[in-house]
Design a protein around this motif. Structure first.
Motif, PDB file in Angstrom:
ATOM      1  N   GLU A  19       0.831  -1.211   0.000  1.00  0.00           N
ATOM      2  CA  GLU A  19       0.000   0.000   0.000  1.00  0.00           C
ATOM      3  C   GLU A  19       0.864   1.259   0.000  1.00  0.00           C
ATOM      4  O   GLU A  19       0.553   2.228  -0.667  1.00  0.00           O
ATOM      5  CB  GLU A  19      -0.919  -0.021   1.226  1.00  0.00           C
ATOM      6  CG  GLU A  19      -2.055  -1.034   1.057  1.00  0.00           C
ATOM      7  CD  GLU A  19      -2.897  -1.204   2.311  1.00  0.00           C
ATOM      8  OE1 GLU A  19      -3.652  -2.171   2.360  1.00  0.00           O
ATOM      9  OE2 GLU A  19      -2.774  -0.377   3.223  1.00  0.00           O
TER      10      GLU A  19
ATOM     11  N   ASP B   2     -15.197   6.022  -7.586  1.00  0.00           N
ATOM     12  CA  ASP B   2     -13.985   5.835  -6.785  1.00  0.00           C
ATOM     13  C   ASP B   2     -13.895   4.393  -6.273  1.00  0.00           C
ATOM     14  O   ASP B   2     -14.810   3.571  -6.477  1.00  0.00           O
ATOM     15  CB  ASP B   2     -13.898   6.853  -5.643  1.00  0.00           C
ATOM     16  CG  ASP B   2     -15.000   6.657  -4.605  1.00  0.00           C
ATOM     17  OD1 ASP B   2     -15.545   5.540  -4.520  1.00  0.00           O
ATOM     18  OD2 ASP B   2     -15.327   7.625  -3.883  1.00  0.00           O
ATOM     19  N   ASP B   3     -12.768   4.122  -5.580  1.00  0.00           N
ATOM     20  CA  ASP B   3     -12.498   2.738  -5.161  1.00  0.00           C
ATOM     21  C   ASP B   3     -13.585   2.193  -4.231  1.00  0.00           C
ATOM     22  O   ASP B   3     -13.996   1.032  -4.360  1.00  0.00           O
ATOM     23  CB  ASP B   3     -11.138   2.677  -4.444  1.00  0.00           C
ATOM     24  CG  ASP B   3      -9.986   2.861  -5.410  1.00  0.00           C
ATOM     25  OD1 ASP B   3     -10.249   2.903  -6.631  1.00  0.00           O
ATOM     26  OD2 ASP B   3      -8.845   2.974  -4.946  1.00  0.00           O
ATOM     27  N   GLN B   4     -13.999   3.020  -3.287  1.00  0.00           N
ATOM     28  CA  GLN B   4     -14.994   2.543  -2.316  1.00  0.00           C
ATOM     29  C   GLN B   4     -16.304   2.173  -3.001  1.00  0.00           C
ATOM     30  O   GLN B   4     -16.945   1.172  -2.643  1.00  0.00           O
ATOM     31  CB  GLN B   4     -15.248   3.614  -1.242  1.00  0.00           C
ATOM     32  CG  GLN B   4     -14.097   3.781  -0.251  1.00  0.00           C
ATOM     33  CD  GLN B   4     -13.619   2.433   0.314  1.00  0.00           C
ATOM     34  OE1 GLN B   4     -14.399   1.568   0.711  1.00  0.00           O
ATOM     35  NE2 GLN B   4     -12.294   2.238   0.301  1.00  0.00           N
ATOM     36  N   GLN B   5     -16.670   2.947  -4.007  1.00  0.00           N
ATOM     37  CA  GLN B   5     -17.908   2.637  -4.746  1.00  0.00           C
ATOM     38  C   GLN B   5     -17.772   1.317  -5.513  1.00  0.00           C
ATOM     39  O   GLN B   5     -18.709   0.523  -5.573  1.00  0.00           O
ATOM     40  CB  GLN B   5     -18.240   3.780  -5.712  1.00  0.00           C
ATOM     41  CG  GLN B   5     -18.692   5.041  -4.982  1.00  0.00           C
ATOM     42  CD  GLN B   5     -18.799   6.230  -5.922  1.00  0.00           C
ATOM     43  OE1 GLN B   5     -17.955   6.438  -6.792  1.00  0.00           O
ATOM     44  NE2 GLN B   5     -19.842   7.028  -5.741  1.00  0.00           N
ATOM     45  N   ILE B   7     -15.799  -1.159  -4.682  1.00  0.00           N
ATOM     46  CA  ILE B   7     -15.826  -2.252  -3.688  1.00  0.00           C
ATOM     47  C   ILE B   7     -17.254  -2.541  -3.236  1.00  0.00           C
ATOM     48  O   ILE B   7     -17.651  -3.706  -3.048  1.00  0.00           O
ATOM     49  CB  ILE B   7     -14.903  -1.892  -2.484  1.00  0.00           C
ATOM     50  CG1 ILE B   7     -13.442  -1.894  -2.946  1.00  0.00           C
ATOM     51  CG2 ILE B   7     -15.079  -2.873  -1.330  1.00  0.00           C
ATOM     52  CD1 ILE B   7     -12.464  -1.276  -1.970  1.00  0.00           C
ATOM     53  N   GLU B   8     -18.041  -1.490  -3.108  1.00  0.00           N
ATOM     54  CA  GLU B   8     -19.448  -1.691  -2.735  1.00  0.00           C
ATOM     55  C   GLU B   8     -20.187  -2.510  -3.785  1.00  0.00           C
ATOM     56  O   GLU B   8     -21.038  -3.336  -3.468  1.00  0.00           O
ATOM     57  CB  GLU B   8     -20.151  -0.333  -2.553  1.00  0.00           C
ATOM     58  CG  GLU B   8     -19.848   0.359  -1.235  1.00  0.00           C
ATOM     59  CD  GLU B   8     -20.082  -0.551  -0.021  1.00  0.00           C
ATOM     60  OE1 GLU B   8     -21.106  -1.260   0.022  1.00  0.00           O
ATOM     61  OE2 GLU B   8     -19.201  -0.575   0.867  1.00  0.00           O
ATOM     62  N   TRP B  11     -19.502  -6.022  -3.123  1.00  0.00           N
ATOM     63  CA  TRP B  11     -20.271  -6.487  -1.945  1.00  0.00           C
ATOM     64  C   TRP B  11     -21.743  -6.706  -2.293  1.00  0.00           C
ATOM     65  O   TRP B  11     -22.402  -7.570  -1.734  1.00  0.00           O
ATOM     66  CB  TRP B  11     -20.135  -5.483  -0.780  1.00  0.00           C
ATOM     67  CG  TRP B  11     -18.896  -5.773   0.046  1.00  0.00           C
ATOM     68  CD1 TRP B  11     -17.624  -5.459  -0.279  1.00  0.00           C
ATOM     69  CD2 TRP B  11     -18.844  -6.455   1.302  1.00  0.00           C
ATOM     70  NE1 TRP B  11     -16.760  -5.899   0.688  1.00  0.00           N
ATOM     71  CE2 TRP B  11     -17.474  -6.522   1.687  1.00  0.00           C
ATOM     72  CE3 TRP B  11     -19.805  -7.025   2.146  1.00  0.00           C
ATOM     73  CZ2 TRP B  11     -17.058  -7.131   2.865  1.00  0.00           C
ATOM     74  CZ3 TRP B  11     -19.375  -7.622   3.327  1.00  0.00           C
ATOM     75  CH2 TRP B  11     -18.001  -7.683   3.680  1.00  0.00           C
ATOM     76  N   THR B  21     -13.947  -2.015 -12.554  1.00  0.00           N
ATOM     77  CA  THR B  21     -12.546  -2.329 -12.206  1.00  0.00           C
ATOM     78  C   THR B  21     -11.682  -2.284 -13.464  1.00  0.00           C
ATOM     79  O   THR B  21     -10.578  -1.722 -13.470  1.00  0.00           O
ATOM     80  CB  THR B  21     -12.450  -3.725 -11.562  1.00  0.00           C
ATOM     81  OG1 THR B  21     -13.333  -3.779 -10.444  1.00  0.00           O
ATOM     82  CG2 THR B  21     -11.034  -4.006 -11.083  1.00  0.00           C
ATOM     83  N   ARG B  62     -12.361  -6.697   2.582  1.00  0.00           N
ATOM     84  CA  ARG B  62     -12.607  -5.289   2.257  1.00  0.00           C
ATOM     85  C   ARG B  62     -11.227  -4.618   2.198  1.00  0.00           C
ATOM     86  O   ARG B  62     -10.648  -4.273   3.237  1.00  0.00           O
ATOM     87  CB  ARG B  62     -13.497  -4.625   3.298  1.00  0.00           C
ATOM     88  CG  ARG B  62     -14.055  -3.291   2.844  1.00  0.00           C
ATOM     89  CD  ARG B  62     -15.023  -2.732   3.859  1.00  0.00           C
ATOM     90  NE  ARG B  62     -16.379  -3.274   3.760  1.00  0.00           N
ATOM     91  CZ  ARG B  62     -17.294  -2.880   2.887  1.00  0.00           C
ATOM     92  NH1 ARG B  62     -17.013  -1.941   2.013  1.00  0.00           N
ATOM     93  NH2 ARG B  62     -18.507  -3.421   2.887  1.00  0.00           N
ATOM     94  N   ASN B  64      -7.972  -2.239   1.966  1.00  0.00           N
ATOM     95  CA  ASN B  64      -7.686  -0.856   2.375  1.00  0.00           C
ATOM     96  C   ASN B  64      -7.415   0.024   1.169  1.00  0.00           C
ATOM     97  O   ASN B  64      -7.951   1.107   1.037  1.00  0.00           O
ATOM     98  CB  ASN B  64      -6.443  -0.830   3.277  1.00  0.00           C
ATOM     99  CG  ASN B  64      -6.772  -1.275   4.674  1.00  0.00           C
ATOM    100  OD1 ASN B  64      -7.878  -1.065   5.156  1.00  0.00           O
ATOM    101  ND2 ASN B  64      -5.820  -1.921   5.312  1.00  0.00           N
ATOM    102  N   PHE B  66      -7.350  -0.313  -2.845  1.00  0.00           N
ATOM    103  CA  PHE B  66      -7.805  -1.227  -3.884  1.00  0.00           C
ATOM    104  C   PHE B  66      -6.713  -1.494  -4.926  1.00  0.00           C
ATOM    105  O   PHE B  66      -6.550  -2.618  -5.409  1.00  0.00           O
ATOM    106  CB  PHE B  66      -9.064  -0.652  -4.539  1.00  0.00           C
ATOM    107  CG  PHE B  66      -9.819  -1.655  -5.381  1.00  0.00           C
ATOM    108  CD1 PHE B  66     -10.069  -2.943  -4.906  1.00  0.00           C
ATOM    109  CD2 PHE B  66     -10.301  -1.309  -6.634  1.00  0.00           C
ATOM    110  CE1 PHE B  66     -10.769  -3.860  -5.671  1.00  0.00           C
ATOM    111  CE2 PHE B  66     -11.009  -2.221  -7.402  1.00  0.00           C
ATOM    112  CZ  PHE B  66     -11.237  -3.501  -6.922  1.00  0.00           C
TER     113      PHE B  66
END
Lengths: 362, 186
Positions: A19, B2-5, B7-8, B11, B21, B62, B64, B66
């Motif tokens: 990271e 963004d990355d969090q979206q 990843i969601e 999920w 991706t 999850r 940290n 991506f």
């Protein structure tokens, strides 16, 4: 394989390291400020200051006798004057007096001078230990890295074929200094690769100096590592139009045919080898020949090439590296002493064919 | 997105997760694979394998970061593929195929002692990497984790190639001393 395992297991390291790697890439500005330009300005300023402060001329006077002495001692142990006046002039012409000193961990390493014919280079260093520390090793080896760039900033890709260090004990020097010669071959890896030429800038950083002592065991001599001196000593210098001994002389006007050997395992068979070129430089030669049609496991050897000098000296080049250039094969040889075309009587190729350099000799 | 979206989306088991991706990190993964495999088709396949592997592990994972997560998976898959291809060249085409087929009937993966040894080596590498300065660590990992050419590392960090080579040479030497000191033989 061990290397493959290490590479694979590196994939199992903590995510935090990975990271860190990618986070820093994401945060990195798209156009990083080039440190290269800053380095170039710094380099120029340093060279100007150095020239003014040290007096390059003085260094040249001190250095001009060292290399003739080195080649004399290396080639003939006991002679007083082993090299000709032409050879001495050649060495003086090619000498680059440098005189840069860097002190690290109490040890001062000075790059005193350099010589190069574009393929083979000699960098002469002097190591000075702190007061009270004697440098009385039998041999000193240098370890480090080199970067060679043209004046236009283009980096030369080269193979450091070897890097022999040769330490000459300077008899009249104090006990805590020793001269160390770093010799290397800078052979272009491909036919189109850049060669060293005028304006070539050489950056070299030495990171370790190894001191060896001689141990005798059953009348055999061995070198034992006695001391490792670590540090960082960086130097840079330029070969200009007056100093790089880049001239080559082609000996062959037309191809010649010599008897050679096809080697298969431990057996050999005669074969005719077509030699198309033999170029002589100050410190070595390049021979080109056409590779005969061979079997899969076969190799080819041609006999040695001898250079007969006018003073009766016979010089044989020491093989350094061979390259398959596609249409032809190229072998590079090194001479134990510097050679000028004026000193050559004739060149004798494998099988006894002689090529004279001057008409009156024929 | 963004990355969090992204990843969601995984999920939520939305297949657009893979499309997103690919759009955001396809080129990035391809570069990593290509540095190892040096072949366009193989690299493309490796990247596709990466997407499916990510689909398998998110959830429950999850990540940290991506990009690092994707990079690690791509690298491991590409190295596996490289090892397979190397074996193929060494042993003739049928042997690795037969071995792969027989692998279906062998439970687990590597032998437990091999796994333990690798884990021990990885732990040692972690300790070693923590000892390094951040700059030397990044240069080392760019070269041997990310398999980035020296020239590219020099450009990435705005330093000369000789500085990169110097840093790598020292770190390799330190690693060798470290592993010897720890009594670990690779």
């Amino acid at each position: 394989m061990k290397e493959e395992r290490l590479l694979t297991v590196l994939g199992m390291i903590d995510d935090t390291f990975v990271e860190e790697l990618y986070r820093s890439e994401e945060e990195r500005p798209s156009n990083p400020v080039s440190k290269r330009k800053i380095r170039v300005y710094f380099l120029v300023a340093a060279i100007i200051l150095l020239l003014a402060a040290c007096g390059v001329k003085a260094v040249a006077i001190l250095e001009e006798n060292w290399f003739p002495q080195y080649f004399s001692e290396k080639y003939r142990d006991d002679a007083e004057e082993m090299i000709s006046e032409n050879q001495r002039e050649l060495l003086e012409q090619g000498l680059v007096p440098i005189g840069q000193s860097v002190t690290c961990n109490g040890y001062t390493l000075t790059l005193e001078s350099a010589l190069s014919d574009g393929y083979r280079s000699f960098l002469k260093f002097r190591l000075t230990a702190p007061e009270g520390v004697d440098l009385d090793g039998a041999r000193y080896n240098l370890e480090g890295l080199s970067q060679i760039t043209h004046a236009d900033g283009k980096e030369i890709e080269f193979s450091m074929e070897g890097g022999d260090e040769y330490s000459l004990p300077d008899r009249k020097d104090p006990d805590n200094t020793v001269a160390i010669l770093y010799e290397s071959s800078v052979v272009p890896q491909t036919d189109s690769a850049e060669k060293m030429k005028l304006g070539t800038v050489w950056n070299i950083t030495i990171t370790n100096v190894y001191e060896y002592a001689i141990r005798e065991d059953n009348a055999e001599q061995y070198y034992d590592l006695r001391k490792e001196i670590s540090g960082e000593w960086s130097f840079h210098f330029t070969f200009d139009e007056n100093t790089l001994l880049g001239q080559e002389q082609e000996i062959l006007e037309d191809p010649i045919y010599c008897l050679g050997k096809r080697i298969l395992w431990e057996r050999s068979f005669p074969v005719i080898v077509k030699i198309t070129s033999y170029k002589i430089r100050a410190f070595g030669a390049t021979l080109r020949f056409e590779m005969p049609l061979l079997g899969v496991w076969e190799g080819v050897e041609h006999g040695p090439v001898f250079i007969f000098l006018k003073d009766g000296t016979v010089v044989e080049g020491h093989f350094r590296a061979g390259f398959n250039r596609g249409d032809y094969w190229e072998n590079n040889y090194e001479f134990p002493i510097p050679i000028t075309p004026e000193d050559i009587s004739y060149v004798q190729f494998p099988g006894g064919l002689k090529v004279f350099l001057t008409d009156e000799e024929k | 997105m963004d990355d969090q979206q992204i990843i969601e989306l995984y999920w939520n088991r939305s297949e657009s997760a893979i499309t997103e991706t690919a759009a955001r990190y396809g080129r990035f993964c391809y570069h990593i694979a290509y540095r190892i495999l040096a072949n366009r088709e193989d690299s493309d396949e490796c990247v596709n394998d990466t997407y499916f592997r990510v689909w398998e592990v998110i959830p429950p994972t999850r990540p940290n970061l991506f990009s690092a997560f994707l990079g690690k998976i791509t690298r491991n898959l590409a190295l596996n593929r490289y090892a397979f291809q190397t074996a193929e060249k060494r042993g003739g085409s049928q042997i690795p195929l037969a071995l792969e087929e027989l692998g279906d009937c062998i439970p687990g993966g590597r032998a437990p002692e091999q796994v333990a040894q690798d884990r021990e080596l990885a732990e040692a590498l972690n300790r070693f990497l923590r000892e390094l300065s951040a700059e030397n660590r990044k240069i080392f990992l760019q070269r041997y984790w990310n398999l980035m050419p020296v020239k590219d590392i020099a450009i990435t960090y705005g330093i000369s190639q000789s500085n990169v080579k110097m840093s790598l040479m020292r770190t390799r030497k330190r690693l060798r001393n470290f592993l010897e000191r720890e009594g670990i033989w690779v």
